[in-house]
Design an enzyme around this catalytic site. Structure first.
Site, short mmCIF file in Angstrom:
data_model
loop_
_atom_site.label_atom_id
_atom_site.label_comp_id
_atom_site.label_asym_id
_atom_site.label_seq_id
_atom_site.Cartn_x
_atom_site.Cartn_y
_atom_site.Cartn_z
N ARG A 1 -22.89 21.61 -18.89
CA ARG A 1 -22.67 20.18 -19.17
C ARG A 1 -22.67 19.43 -17.84
NH1 ARG A 1 -18.08 18.49 -23.34
NH2 ARG A 1 -19.48 16.73 -23.71
N ASP B 1 -13.91 11.89 -17.33
CA ASP B 1 -14.71 13.07 -16.95
C ASP B 1 -15.15 13.04 -15.50
OD1 ASP B 1 -15.00 12.85 -20.01
OD2 ASP B 1 -15.58 14.90 -19.47
N GLN C 1 -13.65 13.60 -31.85
CA GLN C 1 -12.55 14.25 -31.13
C GLN C 1 -11.22 13.51 -31.34
OE1 GLN C 1 -15.52 13.54 -29.83
NE2 GLN C 1 -16.19 14.99 -28.30
N ASN D 1 -16.13 8.26 -19.14
CA ASN D 1 -15.35 8.96 -20.19
C ASN D 1 -16.15 8.90 -21.48
OD1 ASN D 1 -12.96 10.34 -21.09
ND2 ASN D 1 -12.39 8.49 -22.21
N LYS D 2 -15.61 9.50 -22.51
CA LYS D 2 -16.29 9.60 -23.80
C LYS D 2 -16.91 8.27 -24.22
CE LYS D 2 -16.90 12.45 -25.75
NZ LYS D 2 -18.19 13.21 -25.75
N ARG E 1 -13.68 22.03 -24.70
CA ARG E 1 -14.18 20.77 -24.16
C ARG E 1 -13.00 20.01 -23.55
NH1 ARG E 1 -10.81 18.20 -26.33
NH2 ARG E 1 -11.86 16.31 -25.68
N GLY E 2 -13.34 18.86 -22.91
CA GLY E 2 -12.33 18.15 -22.14
C GLY E 2 -12.46 18.62 -20.71
#
Ligand code: MRU
Length: 379
Positions: free
Chosen positions: A95, A267, A226, A277-278, A52-53
Site C-alpha cells: 500500500r 496516514d 471502516q 487520511n481516509k 489496516r490503519g
C-alpha cells in the site's frame, strides 16, 4: 464474554513463524483470527485490508520483515542486506499512502545496520562495501543469529511503542475535550488500526474512562465502511454512546450544533502539515471550518513524513471500482462499464486543521515550523 477490544490487532506468534491478526474484512459479524506465514500472505493481508490503519500496518511490516529474514541462509552480510532489501521492498509495495509501512521497514533495516556496525566496528553503510573473503564468511555465520534476535526485539519495540504513543496522544487529546462533548470521527483510527487505544479514539477512550459523558458520532466511511464496521463496533463495545451516520450527513449534523470537536487519524502528514487520511476526511474538515468546529488530526510522529514537502506529493492509493459498484450490495448498484473514481485517501489542507495531536503534544500552525521543531528535538 470477550469483547473485540480484548483481541490483539496484530501479534507475533514466533513459535509458528507467523503474525496473527483479526481479519478486519469480516467484522463486525465474524471475529476470526488468521495467521500470516509467507511474504505473499502478509502482502495480501495489507492490500486486502485484513489488517489496516497506518500504525497497525507498520507493526505488521516490522513483524513481517523479521519473520521473512528469520531463516535467512545468507552467507555474508552483503547477501543478508540484499535479501533484507528485497523483502522490505516487496512488503512496502502493498500500500502506498500510509507512511508507517515504509517507516517501520526502514527502521528495521537501520537497526540491523546499526547493530552490525556495533558488533563489527564498521559503519552503518558497510553493506555498500565489497564483500570480504572466507574470513568474513565464517564470522558472519556466528553473527547471523544475533542479527535475527535484534530484528525480533526491534519489531516488538515498534509494537510496544505504538501502545505508549497512542496512550500519550490520548492524554493530549483529552485536554481538548470537555464533559458533555459531542465528537465526530471518520474512518477507523481506533484500536483496530493500532495495537491499543487508537489515535483519534484514544482521547475518547480516556474521556470515557474518566467518566465524561461524551457522545461519539461515526461517519460510516464509504466505500469500505471502516466507520460503521470498525469504529462504531469498537466504541459501542466499550460502552461509549455511539451514533452512526452516512458520510453525506455530517455537515447537516454539524449544523445542528451537536458536534463540539472532530478527531480523525491520518496516514501521512507532509512537512507543511497537509494530512492524508481516509477519503472523505477533507469534506469533513471543510464543513467543520464553515461551522467553526475544531478539527484535529491525531498522528504519531511515525506518521509525519518530513521528506514529503506538501500534500501534493503524497501518493494516493487508487482502488478497484468494484469497491464502489458492488461490494456490500446484494447486486451491482451501477451500470456495467461506468467509470469509477475510487481514491482511498484525500489530503486535508493544513489551513483547515486546528491542531495535530502527537505523542509530543498538540501542534498548531505554522505547521512547518512546529513539525521541524519536533524532529529537531527527537534527534
Ligand atoms: O484504508 P484504511 O482503513 O487503512 O484507512 C485507515 C485510515 O485512513 C486511518 O484513519 C489512518 O490509517 C489512521 S489509523 C490510526
Amino acid at each position: 464474554m470477550k469483547s473485540i477490544l480484548d483481541y490483539e490487532t496484530v501479534a507475533l506468534i514466533d513459535e509458528d513463524d507467523a503474525i496473527e491478526i483479526i481479519d478486519q474484512t469480516l467484522l463486525p459479524g465474524t471475529t476470526k483470527m488468521i495467521r500470516l506465514h509467507t511474504g505473499q500472505e502478509i502482502w495480501d493481508a495489507i492490500y486486502l485490508l485484513q489488517v489496516r490503519g497506518a500504525p497497525a500496518i507498520g507493526v505488521t511490516a516490522g513483524f513481517g520483515l523479521y519473520l521473512l529474514m528469520k531463516h535467512s541462509q545468507a552467507a555474508t552480510y552483503d547477501e543478508f542486506v540484499k535479501e533484507l532489501r528485497e523483502k522490505s521492498d516487496f512488503l512496502n509495495s502493498s500500500r502506498p499512502t500510509a507512511v508507517n509501512l515504509s517507516w517501520a521497514l526502514k527502521r528495521m533495516e537501520n537497526h540491523v545496520k546499526g547493530f552490525y556496525g556495533e558488533l563489527t566496528g564498521t559503519s552503518i553503510n558497510a553493506q555498500e562495501q565489497p564483500s570480504a573473503d572466507n574470513k568474513e564468511h565464517s564470522s558472519f555465520e556466528a553473527i547471523l543469529p544475533q542479527l535475527i534476535a535484534e530484528m525480533r526485539a526491534e519489531s516488538e519495540r515498534i509494537k510496544e511503542e505504538d501502545i505508549d504513543v497512542c496512550r500519550r496522544i490520548g492524554e493530549y487529546g483529552l485536554t481538548l475535550i470537555k464533559d458533555g462533548y459531542g465528537l465526530l470521527t471518520h474512518c477507523n483510527a481506533g484500536q483496530l488500526a493500532t495495537c491499543k487505544y487508537g489515535t483519534a479514539t484514544a482521547p475518547m477512550y480516556l474521556a470515557h474512562e474518566k467518566g465524561y459523558n461524551i457522545k461519539v458520532y461515526c461517519d460510516e466511511t464509504r466505500p469500505l465502511l471502516q466507520g460503521a464496521r470498525l469504529t462504531a463496533y469498537e466504541l459501542h463495545s466499550a460502552g461509549i454512546d455511539t451514533t452512526l451516520l452516512c458520510d453525506n450527513m455530517s455537515a447537516s449534523l454539524m449544523r445542528t450544533g451537536a458536534i463540539n470537536a472532530i478527531f480523525v487519524g491520518c496516514d501521512r502528514v507532509a512537512a507543511n502539515g497537509d494530512a492524508a487520511n481516509k477519503i472523505g476526511t477533507s469534506m469533513v474538515a471543510l464543513a467543520a471550518k464553515r461551522y467553526n468546529i475544531p478539527f484535529y488530526i491525531c498522528a504519531p510522529t511515525s506518521t509525519i513524513d518530513i521528506n514529503t514537502p506538501t500534500g501534493k506529493e503524497i501518493n494516493i492509493e487508487q482502488r478497484k471500482p468494484e469497491e464502489v459498484t458492488e461490494m456490500w450490495y446484494k447486486e451491482r448498484m451501477a451500470p456495467e462499464g461506468v467509470n469509477v473514481f475510487n481514491p482511498a485517501f484525500d489530503v486535508t489542507d493544513n489551513d483547515l486543521i486546528t491542531g495535530i495531536v502527537t505523542e509530543h503534544g498538540v501542534l498548531t500552525a505554522p505547521y512547518d515550523q512546529a513539525i521541524k521543531k519536533i524532529f529537531e528535538n527527537k534527534k
